[in-house]
Design an enzyme around this catalytic site. Structure first.
Site, mmCIF file in Angstrom:
data_model
loop_
_atom_site.group_PDB
_atom_site.id
_atom_site.type_symbol
_atom_site.label_atom_id
_atom_site.label_comp_id
_atom_site.label_asym_id
_atom_site.label_seq_id
_atom_site.Cartn_x
_atom_site.Cartn_y
_atom_site.Cartn_z
ATOM 1 N N ASP A 113 0.855 -1.185 0.000
ATOM 2 C CA ASP A 113 0.000 0.000 0.000
ATOM 3 C C ASP A 113 0.895 1.240 0.000
ATOM 4 O OD1 ASP A 113 -1.989 -1.857 0.376
ATOM 5 O OD2 ASP A 113 -2.856 -0.894 2.142
ATOM 6 N N HIS A 169 5.571 -7.008 -0.083
ATOM 7 C CA HIS A 169 5.387 -8.353 -0.617
ATOM 8 C C HIS A 169 6.111 -8.556 -1.948
ATOM 9 C CE1 HIS A 169 1.920 -9.162 2.192
ATOM 10 N NE2 HIS A 169 1.966 -7.832 2.228
ATOM 11 N N SER A 256 8.088 5.045 5.367
ATOM 12 C CA SER A 256 9.163 4.251 4.779
ATOM 13 C C SER A 256 8.978 4.173 3.267
ATOM 14 C CB SER A 256 9.169 2.842 5.373
ATOM 15 O OG SER A 256 8.927 2.878 6.769
#
Length: 297
Positions: A113, A169, A256
């Site tokens: 996301d 991921h 981040s």
């Protein structure tokens, strides 16, 4: 004001920034800049705050944070009352149905996301950080040989805000290699900071690895730490095959960035993302969302 492009509504939305006043003060005022260089960018500052976010006392922050930033907790595996600390909430897992993954081997997905910017046909020595500021891939990973593999390729920058789901991921099935760690500072990765600190990604703590994907060539994956990021946690096992969408790791508290480099002529990035990136706008994306298509030869 930071505006982000919504791919669904085709409209620009103002980003609700966690700690906006503090970030603007630390990166846009003389005193704030001095404090940033002396204290805020240092590992000890982020480490101390990260430790606090691991304590049960920090859990008191969760309800207000969820309310202030309108975070959808219906897709989290845990109820808001079940988190033991703010970091426990920050690295929350989502339900298996909340982020559908297109398993079509030709579809290239977002690794997480966040807000995404993508550049194609990149110049390895002048990769865009933000309009007017660039850096080189060689400086970023400190490996000239591997950097050369991505000449004229694609650079994907996924910026995660403190309000986002903070796990990242694998974008394809394949075999990930070992992680290489590079020590550095802990500047914020918010656009306000990116506009103030030249070569910020090359200044911050970061980790990188090569991912031998089955459909999109050899992908260079990089995680960049930021202010108050206590740790970058890699949860994958090197040299063991993974499945598309499988977790690679997560960031503890703080904004981040995940950066991917793709080899030339492997993926055709969706036109709306490329167009918005050229105009200087990030696109809001979710983990598993389509952002490109395999180039068939």
């Amino acid at each position: 004001m930071i505006k982000v492009y919504n791919r669904i509504t085709h409209e620009y939305e103002e980003e609700n920034i966690a700690g906006k006043k503090f970030i603007k003060w630390t990166y846009e005022t003389p005193i704030g800049k001095s404090i940033t260089e002396l204290i805020t960018k240092r590992k000890i500052f982020s480490k101390i705050y990260g430790k606090f976010c691991d304590t049960k006392f920090s859990a008191k922050k969760i309800p207000d944070f969820v309310k202030d930033f309108n975070i959808d907790m219906s897709i989290a595996e845990k109820d808001i009352s079940e988190f033991n600390s703010f970091n426990d909430f920050f690295v929350r897992n989502l339900t298996s149905t909340s982020r559908p993954i297109d398993q079509n081997k030709d579809i290239f997905i977002s690794p997480g996301d966040g807000r995404i910017t993508i550049y194609d046909n990149i110049d390895l020595n002048n990769i865009v950080q933000i309009k007017g500021l660039t850096y080189s891939l060689k400086e970023l990973i400190k490996n000239d040989v591997i950097a050369e593999k991505y000449r004229n390729g694609i650079c994907i920058i996924l910026r995660l805000c403190p309000t986002d789901y903070h796990r990242f991921h694998f974008v394809d099935s394949g075999i990930p290699c070992e992680t290489h760690k590079i020590k550095g500072n802990y500047y914020s990765v918010n656009p306000i900071a990116l506009n103030s600190i030249p070569k910020l990604f090359c200044e911050n703590k970061r980790e990188w690895c090569l991912f031998k994907s089955e459909n999109f060539g050899e992908i260079l994956t990089i995680e960049v730490g930021a202010t108050c990021v206590g740790s970058i946690i890699q949860t994958y096992t090197p040299n063991k095959r993974v499945i598309k969408g499988e977790e690679k790791g997560y960031f503890k508290f703080g904004g981040s960035t995940t950066i991917l480099f793709l080899e030339k002529d492997k993926v055709q990035i969706d036109s709306d993302v490329l167009e918005q990136s050229k105009q200087g706008y990030e696109c809001k994306v979710l983990f598993g969302e389509k952002i490109g298509t395999k180039i068939s030869k």
